[in-house]
Motif scaffolding. Structure first.
Motif, PDB file in Angstrom:
ATOM      1  N   LEU A 141      17.251  53.817   4.287  1.00 48.13           N
ATOM      2  CA  LEU A 141      16.823  52.413   4.337  1.00 48.13           C
ATOM      3  C   LEU A 141      17.986  51.497   3.973  1.00 48.13           C
ATOM      4  O   LEU A 141      18.257  50.506   4.667  1.00 48.13           O
ATOM      5  N   MET A 142      18.700  51.836   2.903  1.00 45.31           N
ATOM      6  CA  MET A 142      19.826  51.011   2.493  1.00 45.31           C
ATOM      7  C   MET A 142      20.981  51.099   3.501  1.00 45.31           C
ATOM      8  O   MET A 142      21.700  50.120   3.732  1.00 45.31           O
ATOM      9  N   TRP A 143      21.138  52.251   4.112  1.00 39.67           N
ATOM     10  CA  TRP A 143      22.152  52.398   5.157  1.00 39.67           C
ATOM     11  C   TRP A 143      21.865  51.422   6.294  1.00 39.67           C
ATOM     12  O   TRP A 143      22.771  50.725   6.770  1.00 39.67           O
ATOM     13  N   GLN A 144      20.618  51.355   6.708  1.00 36.42           N
ATOM     14  CA  GLN A 144      20.272  50.465   7.813  1.00 36.42           C
ATOM     15  C   GLN A 144      20.496  49.003   7.439  1.00 36.42           C
ATOM     16  O   GLN A 144      21.068  48.237   8.220  1.00 36.42           O
ATOM     17  N   VAL A 145      20.058  48.611   6.262  1.00 33.41           N
ATOM     18  CA  VAL A 145      20.203  47.221   5.837  1.00 33.41           C
ATOM     19  C   VAL A 145      21.675  46.818   5.804  1.00 33.41           C
ATOM     20  O   VAL A 145      22.037  45.700   6.192  1.00 33.41           O
ATOM     21  N   GLY A 146      22.531  47.739   5.371  1.00 33.24           N
ATOM     22  CA  GLY A 146      23.946  47.423   5.299  1.00 33.24           C
ATOM     23  C   GLY A 146      24.693  47.552   6.606  1.00 33.24           C
ATOM     24  O   GLY A 146      25.715  46.890   6.817  1.00 33.24           O
ATOM     25  N   SER A 147      24.180  48.386   7.513  1.00 34.73           N
ATOM     26  CA  SER A 147      24.896  48.671   8.755  1.00 34.73           C
ATOM     27  C   SER A 147      24.526  47.754   9.910  1.00 34.73           C
ATOM     28  O   SER A 147      25.370  47.448  10.757  1.00 34.73           O
ATOM     29  N   ALA A 148      23.278  47.319   9.970  1.00 29.78           N
ATOM     30  CA  ALA A 148      22.809  46.559  11.127  1.00 29.78           C
ATOM     31  C   ALA A 148      23.583  45.283  11.409  1.00 29.78           C
ATOM     32  O   ALA A 148      23.732  44.899  12.575  1.00 29.78           O
ATOM     33  N   PRO A 149      24.095  44.564  10.396  1.00 27.18           N
ATOM     34  CA  PRO A 149      24.873  43.357  10.722  1.00 27.18           C
ATOM     35  C   PRO A 149      26.072  43.618  11.633  1.00 27.18           C
ATOM     36  O   PRO A 149      26.482  42.730  12.387  1.00 27.18           O
ATOM     37  N   PHE A 150      26.643  44.823  11.577  1.00 31.55           N
ATOM     38  CA  PHE A 150      27.742  45.142  12.484  1.00 31.55           C
ATOM     39  C   PHE A 150      27.249  45.201  13.936  1.00 31.55           C
ATOM     40  O   PHE A 150      27.996  44.919  14.868  1.00 31.55           O
ATOM     41  N   VAL A 151      25.972  45.573  14.108  1.00 30.45           N
ATOM     42  CA  VAL A 151      25.396  45.650  15.451  1.00 30.45           C
ATOM     43  C   VAL A 151      24.957  44.274  15.925  1.00 30.45           C
ATOM     44  O   VAL A 151      25.328  43.823  17.009  1.00 30.45           O
ATOM     45  N   GLY A 152      24.155  43.584  15.100  1.00 28.52           N
ATOM     46  CA  GLY A 152      23.618  42.290  15.516  1.00 28.52           C
ATOM     47  C   GLY A 152      24.613  41.156  15.427  1.00 28.52           C
ATOM     48  O   GLY A 152      24.960  40.523  16.431  1.00 28.52           O
ATOM     49  N   GLY A 153      25.080  40.881  14.213  1.00 28.40           N
ATOM     50  CA  GLY A 153      26.035  39.798  14.031  1.00 28.40           C
ATOM     51  C   GLY A 153      27.416  40.119  14.561  1.00 28.40           C
ATOM     52  O   GLY A 153      28.225  39.223  14.799  1.00 28.40           O
ATOM     53  N   GLY A 154      27.682  41.414  14.776  1.00 32.63           N
ATOM     54  CA  GLY A 154      28.982  41.830  15.294  1.00 32.63           C
ATOM     55  C   GLY A 154      28.965  42.033  16.795  1.00 32.63           C
ATOM     56  O   GLY A 154      29.252  41.117  17.569  1.00 32.63           O
ATOM     57  N   LEU A 155      28.601  43.244  17.230  1.00 33.28           N
ATOM     58  CA  LEU A 155      28.613  43.544  18.658  1.00 33.28           C
ATOM     59  C   LEU A 155      27.660  42.644  19.440  1.00 33.28           C
ATOM     60  O   LEU A 155      28.032  42.076  20.473  1.00 33.28           O
ATOM     61  N   GLY A 156      26.427  42.506  18.959  1.00 31.76           N
ATOM     62  CA  GLY A 156      25.449  41.704  19.689  1.00 31.76           C
ATOM     63  C   GLY A 156      25.907  40.273  19.886  1.00 31.76           C
ATOM     64  O   GLY A 156      25.752  39.693  20.964  1.00 31.76           O
ATOM     65  N   HIS A 157      26.501  39.705  18.844  1.00 33.48           N
ATOM     66  CA  HIS A 157      26.953  38.318  18.955  1.00 33.48           C
ATOM     67  C   HIS A 157      28.106  38.177  19.940  1.00 33.48           C
ATOM     68  O   HIS A 157      28.062  37.359  20.865  1.00 33.48           O
ATOM     69  N   PHE A 158      29.146  38.988  19.760  1.00 34.84           N
ATOM     70  CA  PHE A 158      30.337  38.802  20.597  1.00 34.84           C
ATOM     71  C   PHE A 158      30.147  39.311  22.019  1.00 34.84           C
ATOM     72  O   PHE A 158      30.771  38.799  22.950  1.00 34.84           O
TER      73      PHE A 158
END
Length: 292
Positions: free
Chosen positions: A154-171
């Motif tokens: 659970l903590m892995w997901q909370v910490g990792s997802a911003p790289f997907v959404g705010g990172g890859l997804g955004h750019f």
């Protein structure tokens, strides 16, 4: 800094000594982004008849909560009945005074649990998952290694997802122009995270072992859910090569409660995949085509 990098984007850009926001920021969320927090207008939150009041949108973070709530109801926890109110983040609903009073960070999802005295207000998706799992004694092992493993993932997901959404997804999807360096950086990290999951799931049925938990519900909408859906990067990232992850993903997708939870508070999608608000189980009837 005096020299502009040769491949700078935009050409000639050099960071100021002290950053200041642009008067007309670009990008999908440019018109609603701000460097300060707080309410921007007065708007009370609606309140339904159920003990649990969810204020959310059907993004990957929002889906976590509606999936858990539907799983709780399917498991016979009648006290988990809820109203799911749409907070349209593209329109800026999250900056209304009622929502900001519930979550000062102005991010979905947020929950009000009226079954407690005093009423409990919960924000951050991970915190909501834990609150509900502990409240009903379900989908979170009570003790031992399985409980620790659930929190690990659970903590892995909370910490990792911003790289997907705010990172890859955004750019990749939202930025006003493509920046190769940024897309490469976040594609690399997202691929690494997919490999972490695929390697683990090669020898585990679920993330915490042989038990389906809130960790699975937290990770599932993001990996690879968001890559197929909201960001449409599954081909770009060759998601199909992660066969152990896909085995797990498809097994969870087949659960009826997940099929219900994933469509709630959606604002777009194919017919049968959008239920803007959920106030009763009968609301799902509207998604089923009438017989010819």
């Amino acid at each position: 800094m005096t020299d502009t990098p040769p491949a700078n984007q935009p050409a000639g850009y050099v960071p100021a000594k002290v950053w200041q926001p642009k008067s007309n920021p670009a990008g999908t969320f440019g018109s609603i982004n701000s460097p300060v927090s707080g309410a921007r207008f007065d708007q009370a939150l609606p309140v339904g008849r159920h003990p649990l009041q969810l204020y959310s949108q059907g993004t990957p973070n929002g889906q976590k909560i509606t999936i858990l709530l539907e799983e709780l109801l399917a498991a016979g926890h009648e006290g988990a009945e809820y109203d799911a109110w749409l907070i349209d983040i593209f329109k800026g609903d999250q900056f209304g005074s009622g929502f900001v009073g519930l979550n000062p960070n102005s991010k979905i999802p947020a929950l009000v649990d009226r079954s407690t005295d005093p009423v409990t207000q919960v924000f951050e998706s991970g915190s909501i998952l834990v609150h509900l799992a502990e409240r009903f004694g379900a989908f979170l092992p009570a003790e031992g290694r399985a409980r620790t493993e659930t929190f690990n993932w659970l903590m892995w997901q909370v910490g990792s997802a911003p790289f997907v959404g705010g990172g890859l997804g955004h750019f990749y999807g939202y930025a006003p122009f493509k920046i190769e360096y940024a897309i490469d950086r976040y594609a690399m990290e997202t691929k690494r995270q997919l490999h972490v999951l695929d390697t683990h799931l090669a020898s585990h049925e679920f993330l915490a072992g042989d038990q389906y938990t809130i960790a699975d519900m937290a990770v599932w909408p993001w990996y690879p859910g968001s890559l197929y859906g909201v960001y449409d990067t599954h081909e770009f990232l060759a998601v199909e090569e992660y066969r152990h992850l896909l085995r797990w993903y498809e097994a969870i997708a087949a659960r009826p409660a997940v099929a219900r939870g994933r469509v709630i508070n959606r604002t777009s999608g194919a017919p049968g995949t959008v239920l803007r608000e959920r106030h009763d189980a009968s609301d799902f009837d509207a998604l089923i085509p009438a017989p010819l």
